[in-house]
Design an enzyme around this catalytic site. Structure first.
Site, PDB file in Angstrom:
ATOM      1  CD  GLN A 260      31.640 -19.994 -29.584  1.00  0.00           C
ATOM      2  OE1 GLN A 260      32.384 -19.914 -28.398  1.00  0.00           O
ATOM      3  NE2 GLN A 260      31.914 -18.932 -30.242  1.00  0.00           N
ATOM      4  CG  HIS A 261      33.229 -21.661 -34.142  1.00  0.00           C
ATOM      5  ND1 HIS A 261      33.193 -20.240 -34.347  1.00  0.00           N
ATOM      6  CD2 HIS A 261      33.995 -21.864 -32.934  1.00  0.00           C
ATOM      7  CE1 HIS A 261      34.077 -19.849 -33.490  1.00  0.00           C
ATOM      8  NE2 HIS A 261      34.681 -20.848 -32.698  1.00  0.00           N
TER       9      HIS A 261
ATOM     10  CG  ASP B  91      30.236 -24.290 -26.054  1.00  0.00           C
ATOM     11  OD1 ASP B  91      30.711 -23.217 -26.768  1.00  0.00           O
ATOM     12  OD2 ASP B  91      30.593 -25.472 -26.237  1.00  0.00           O
TER      13      ASP B  91
HETATM   14  O1  LIG Z   1      35.273 -23.388 -30.726  1.00  0.00           O
HETATM   15  C1  LIG Z   1      35.138 -22.973 -29.582  1.00  0.00           C
HETATM   16  C2  LIG Z   1      35.213 -21.680 -28.925  1.00  0.00           C
HETATM   17  O2  LIG Z   1      35.560 -20.667 -29.955  1.00  0.00           O
HETATM   18  C3  LIG Z   1      34.682 -24.139 -28.627  1.00  0.00           C
HETATM   19  O3  LIG Z   1      34.867 -23.630 -27.262  1.00  0.00           O
HETATM   20  C4  LIG Z   1      33.693 -24.825 -29.067  1.00  0.00           C
HETATM   21  O4  LIG Z   1      32.506 -23.937 -28.572  1.00  0.00           O
HETATM   22  C5  LIG Z   1      33.568 -26.464 -28.353  1.00  0.00           C
HETATM   23  O5  LIG Z   1      33.273 -26.162 -26.956  1.00  0.00           O
HETATM   24  P1  LIG Z   1      33.435 -27.400 -25.886  1.00  0.00           P
HETATM   25  O6  LIG Z   1      32.799 -28.613 -26.438  1.00  0.00           O
HETATM   26  O7  LIG Z   1      35.012 -27.764 -25.659  1.00  0.00           O
HETATM   27  O8  LIG Z   1      32.802 -26.938 -24.768  1.00  0.00           O
END
Ligand SMILES: O=C(CO)[C@@H](O)[C@H](O)COP(=O)(O)O
Ligand SMILES: Nc1ncnc2c1ncn2[C@@H]1O[C@H](COP(=O)(O)OP(=O)(O)O)[C@@H](O)[C@H]1O
Length: 476
Positions: free
Chosen positions: A71-72, A223
């Site tokens: 995300q983000h 994700d």
């Molecule tokens: O920033 C967030 C949730 O808001 C994180 O959960 C990212 O989405 C990255 O996820 P992973 O790579 O740790 O699965």
């Protein structure tokens, strides 16, 4: 009749993972994976290369594909659709001051929580755009379009107009999950009056387009939203994911609006909501501690399991990459309570596991305080493979903990979304027949709950003493 196959992609922080499954049952028939470069800014081309490597030879007879992505992340394109600068990722904390400024300028935490569901911290895309406008204004001037990592990969697959979904859009800080609309005023304010194009927000079962080979591409999602879709969460289920990030989330019928910022009021990938608490430090706390001890991951587990609960009095606050919840972007980790007696490799290993899980137990309290019913925790992500984590989690969480069969749930959820778009049905296909549990951990006894509570209290006290973080009501 041969089964129709669908593929799901998880383009997460550390790697790309692929599953190919039967569209009707969800049975996994093939998997693949490829690593991503390390660092908190990455050129999106690296994800495309990893996608190519991870899917090599796997997609030949696939009918539909869906992408779940970290995300983000801020992907910036110019008017020729060339990448302007490497993407700043969710775990890049350079925009921490931009986040504070934005919260202040646009009415304070409660206004933000009400208007976009979340109070932005450095992870949110909107703060990264603010940072770019302030620190690299020439590059900011070139930005014609902003995408998220999964939007970018979906666009690379279809070559059509860029699209996103409500789940991933809800992590930008300029999309309202309750109104289902972008907040262009917020975007323009953050980006110094610039108004780059944004991807169209598709519905949960909409198609983004087709690849040049005619494979249908679904909308994709963030994700965590994809993992929720892959696990077919029911009321009472809360996921704790131990990847690069630690996340705690469940599906809700109404959006959260937490002015404390602990719970982000995201949307999910089905038209509902996904209240979520996220830490910056999860599986890598274990790998970094194991490396420091010169131990393999299985030796690390063995060490942690030889120590007593409470790690002989050691309290490890594992803010190794700064922290997001609590919002301490500039923090470093700390180890408190050392004595000559307790200073052993086993206690250190145990304190790393306990410290990492205590941060997530605080997240569990926070999502509970914002309306999620927590009947059981489903533990997923790379860190869930640790035997020590499995032993400590029920104590610290105080609820039954179950481990779904080891599978890449983000990729599985993205595949389920692809199957949904392929079927064009009102609801996603049910793949429950293939949802098996790997491990159902014993329900914590009263004595274990009390032990876990003591460990958690000590963690919160240490956090308050070291960083002045006050406790929320939900944590007492
Ligand atoms: O920033 C967030 C949730 O808001 C994180 O959960 C990212 O989405 C990255 O996820 P992973 O790579 O740790 O699965
Ligand atoms: N047995 C284990 N014990 C602790 N950590 C592990 C274990 N197996 C894998 N990991 C860690 O899990 C992380 C990868 O988890 P994953 O969920 O794939 O992350 P992400 O989705 O963020 O890329 C890596 O840091 C890896 O070292």
């Amino acid at each position: 009749m041969t089964a129709e196959l669908v593929a799901g992609i998880d383009s997460s922080t550390q790697s790309t993972k692929v599953v190919v499954c039967d569209a009707e049952t969800g049975e996994i028939v093939r998997t693949g994976r490829a690593p991503h470069p390390d660092g908190t800014e990455v050129h999106p081309d690296a994800w495309w290369e990893a996608f190519g490597e991870a899917t090599k030879g796997l997609l030949d007879d696939v009918k539909a594909i869906g992408v779940g992505g970290q995300q983000h992340g801020m992907v910036t394109l110019d008017e020729n659709n060339d990448v302007v600068r490497p993407a700043l990722l969710w775990n890049d904390t350079r925009s921490a001051q931009a986040a504070l400024d934005l919260v202040d300028e646009l009415g304070g935490p409660s206004v933000w929580a009400k208007s976009v569901g979340s109070v932005p911290v450095a992870s949110f895309t909107v703060t990264k755009l603010r940072w770019l406008a302030e620190n690299e204004p020439r590059l900011a001037d070139r930005v014609a379009r902003v995408l998220l990592p999964h939007d970018w990969l979906t666009w690379k697959l279809t070559g059509g107009d860029p699209v996103t979904d409500r789940g991933d859009a809800s992590g930008t800080g300029y999309f309202s999950p309750s109104d289902n609309a972008y907040r262009l005023d917020v975007l323009s304010h953050a980006f110094g009056g610039r108004t780059p194009e944004l991807p169209t927000v598709l519905g949960p079962a909409d198609a983004a387009g087709h690849t040049p080979d005619g494979v249908l591409v679904s909308a994709g999602t963030g994700d965590n939203m994809a993992a929720a879709l892959g696990l077919e969460l029911r009321p009472g289920d809360v996921v704790v994911s131990l990847g690069t990030s630690g996340t705690v989330f469940g599906v809700a019928e109404t959006g959260a609006a937490d002015a404390s910022g602990e719970v982000a009021g995201f949307a999910d990938a089905t038209g509902r909501f996904l209240p979520l608490a996220c830490t910056l430090n999860a599986a890598r706390v274990l790998t970094a501690t194991a490396a420091m001890l010169g131990a393999t991951l299985s030796e690390f587990d063995r060490l942690a399991l030889t120590a007593e609960p409470g790690a002989g009095g050691l309290t490890f606050l594992p803010y190794l990459d700064g922290e997001r919840t609590p919002n301490l972007p500039g923090a470093t980790g700390s180890l408190a309570g050392l004595t000559r007696e307790n200073m052993t490799p086993a206690n250190l290993a145990r304190s790393a596991v306990e410290g990492m899980l205590c941060g997530l137990a605080a997240g569990l309290d926070a999502v509970r305080a914002h309306g999620l019913d927590v009947q059981r925790v489903l533990l997923i992500g790379g860190g869930a493979q640790s035997r020590a984590v499995c032993a400590v989690a029920p104590l610290v969480f105080g609820v039954p903990v179950q481990l779904p069969e080891v599978a890449e749930y983000v990729a599985l959820g993205a595949a389920r979304q692809a199957a949904w778009a392929l079927a064009s049905s009102a609801e996603p296909p049910s793949w429950q027949e293939n949802q098996k549990l790997r491990l159902e951990l014993d329900e914590p006894t009263e004595a274990q709950r009390a032990e876990g509570h003591r460990i958690q209290q000590r963690h919160l006290e240490a956090r308050e003493a070291a960083y002045g973080v006050r406790r929320n009501l939900g944590e007492d």
